[in-house]
Design a protein around this motif. Structure first.
Motif, PDB file in Angstrom:
ATOM      1  N   ASP A  59       0.934  -0.864   0.064  1.00  0.00           N
ATOM      2  CA  ASP A  59       0.085   0.396   0.269  1.00  0.00           C
ATOM      3  C   ASP A  59       0.949   1.221   0.168  1.00  0.00           C
ATOM      4  O   ASP A  59       1.807   1.276   1.043  1.00  0.00           O
ATOM      5  N   GLY A  60       0.370   1.858  -0.971  1.00  0.00           N
ATOM      6  CA  GLY A  60       1.509   3.117  -1.259  1.00  0.00           C
ATOM      7  C   GLY A  60       2.384   3.121  -2.229  1.00  0.00           C
ATOM      8  O   GLY A  60       2.976   4.453  -2.143  1.00  0.00           O
TER       9      GLY A  60
ATOM     10  N   SER B 156       0.438  -1.354  -6.836  1.00  0.00           N
ATOM     11  CA  SER B 156       1.305  -1.651  -5.765  1.00  0.00           C
ATOM     12  C   SER B 156       0.428  -3.360  -5.825  1.00  0.00           C
ATOM     13  O   SER B 156       1.670  -3.746  -5.013  1.00  0.00           O
TER      14      SER B 156
ATOM     15  N   LYS C 218      14.047   0.933  -2.839  1.00  0.00           N
ATOM     16  CA  LYS C 218      13.596   2.064  -2.327  1.00  0.00           C
ATOM     17  C   LYS C 218      13.573   2.477  -0.653  1.00  0.00           C
ATOM     18  O   LYS C 218      13.970   3.092  -0.048  1.00  0.00           O
ATOM     19  N   LYS C 219      13.645   0.871  -0.159  1.00  0.00           N
ATOM     20  CA  LYS C 219      14.566   0.644   0.933  1.00  0.00           C
ATOM     21  C   LYS C 219      14.552  -1.124   1.682  1.00  0.00           C
ATOM     22  O   LYS C 219      14.629  -1.458   1.591  1.00  0.00           O
TER      23      LYS C 219
ATOM     24  N   GLN D 167      16.304  -2.175   4.836  1.00  0.00           N
ATOM     25  CA  GLN D 167      14.864  -3.105   5.316  1.00  0.00           C
ATOM     26  C   GLN D 167      13.953  -4.355   4.666  1.00  0.00           C
ATOM     27  O   GLN D 167      13.573  -3.860   3.279  1.00  0.00           O
TER      28      GLN D 167
ATOM     29  N   LYS E  32       3.037  -2.168   4.013  1.00  0.00           N
ATOM     30  CA  LYS E  32       2.607  -0.350   3.813  1.00  0.00           C
ATOM     31  C   LYS E  32       3.761   0.109   3.129  1.00  0.00           C
ATOM     32  O   LYS E  32       4.853  -0.399   3.988  1.00  0.00           O
ATOM     33  N   LEU E  33       4.228   1.161   2.401  1.00  0.00           N
ATOM     34  CA  LEU E  33       5.487   1.210   1.700  1.00  0.00           C
ATOM     35  C   LEU E  33       6.000   2.010   3.684  1.00  0.00           C
ATOM     36  O   LEU E  33       7.505   2.332   3.399  1.00  0.00           O
ATOM     37  N   SER E  34       5.127   2.991   4.015  1.00  0.00           N
ATOM     38  CA  SER E  34       5.649   3.734   5.322  1.00  0.00           C
ATOM     39  C   SER E  34       6.338   2.906   5.820  1.00  0.00           C
ATOM     40  O   SER E  34       6.978   3.010   6.979  1.00  0.00           O
ATOM     41  N   LYS E  35       6.006   1.764   6.269  1.00  0.00           N
ATOM     42  CA  LYS E  35       6.500   0.206   7.830  1.00  0.00           C
ATOM     43  C   LYS E  35       6.408  -0.404   6.566  1.00  0.00           C
ATOM     44  O   LYS E  35       5.464  -1.034   6.714  1.00  0.00           O
ATOM     45  N   PHE E  36       7.183  -0.435   5.812  1.00  0.00           N
ATOM     46  CA  PHE E  36       7.475  -1.845   4.518  1.00  0.00           C
ATOM     47  C   PHE E  36       7.513  -3.011   5.672  1.00  0.00           C
ATOM     48  O   PHE E  36       6.824  -4.029   5.207  1.00  0.00           O
TER      49      PHE E  36
ATOM     50  N   SER F  40       4.629  -3.592   8.913  1.00  0.00           N
ATOM     51  CA  SER F  40       3.892  -3.857   9.007  1.00  0.00           C
ATOM     52  C   SER F  40       3.318  -4.659   8.431  1.00  0.00           C
ATOM     53  O   SER F  40       1.751  -5.244   8.103  1.00  0.00           O
TER      54      SER F  40
END
Length: 232
Positions: free
Chosen positions: A32-33, A61, A81-82, A85, A101-105, A108
């Motif tokens: 997500d994201g 996504s 991108k991460k 992680q 989720k992208l913000s908390k790859f 989450s």
């Protein structure tokens, strides 16, 4: 313009998925994201972490990745991108769904479709409680040392030793109770490498014939034999 972007995203997804259609391990899901990036499906071969499949995403996504797997083992889902992680999961034959989720790859991620993964998460949830208590004791000991309270330091050190033993016994019992699954030798290798050789032997002797022949079953046997050689 939106139709053009949607078509490009669909074509990108179809092209990428075409590379993975022959694998007996299918990893699919949604980040997500994420609208643009490259996802890598990775695992260790010998001592090297290698990518066994990848997909470039643009405007979507959703992803599908795959690999040809002999028996269950640990895989990593990595996003360009991460890179620091990684979503760590137990891969096995069949379809596994990973949503994150992208913000908390990494933190989450929800993983479904792998019995070994379910068992590993169950073990790790309890092991996390032991680790939390251990951190509390470390802080208490630090404060006691700073205050020069040697009696309290000695008491806390005994509690630490007892806690570590209980953690080892928990991991051993969990592995023995799930000896028909590849997660058992994996837990022994990752949680009991500093434990008494008797506990490693206990897990190893409980494994089913199928699990003994698996990647982690073989690694556990070799690990135990190497320890015994050094102790002679």
């Amino acid at each position: 313009m939106k139709k053009i972007i949607s078509c490009i995203a669909l074509i990108s997804l179809l092209i990428s998925c075409g590379k993975t259609k022959n694998g007996n391990l299918i990893v699919k899901g949604n980040i997500d994201g994420l609208q643009k990036g490259t996802l890598y499906l990775q695992k260790f071969k010998d001592t090297l972490l290698v990518s066994v499949d990848s997909i470039q995403l643009y405007g979507t996504s959703n992803f599908i990745l795959a690999d040809e797997i002999e028996n269950p083992e640990i895989y990593y889902l990595t996003l360009d991108k991460k890179p620091n992680q990684k979503i760590v999961f137990f891969g096995e034959k069949g379809e596994i769904t990973i949503n994150s989720k992208l913000s908390k790859f990494a933190t989450s991620a929800k993983i479904l479709g792998s019995k070994n993964q379910t068992l590993l998460e169950e073990h790790n949830a309890m092991a996390k409680k032991f680790s939390g208590k251990q951190l509390d004791l470390i802080k208490e000991k630090f404060d006691a040392q700073k205050n020069g309270d040697t009696a309290l330091v000695s008491k806390i050190e005994k509690e630490e030793t007892s806690l570590i033993k209980r953690k080892y016994y928990f991991s051993t019992n969990f592995a023995v109770n799930n000896a028909k699954f590849e997660v058992a030798p994996y837990i022994a290798l990752t949680e009991l490498y500093y434990a008494n050789i008797r506990l490693l032997d206990t897990v190893n002797n409980s494994l089913s014939k199928k699990v003994r022949k698996s990647k982690y079953g073989v690694e556990l046997e070799n690990f135990i034999q190497n320890i015994k050689k050094t102790e002679k």
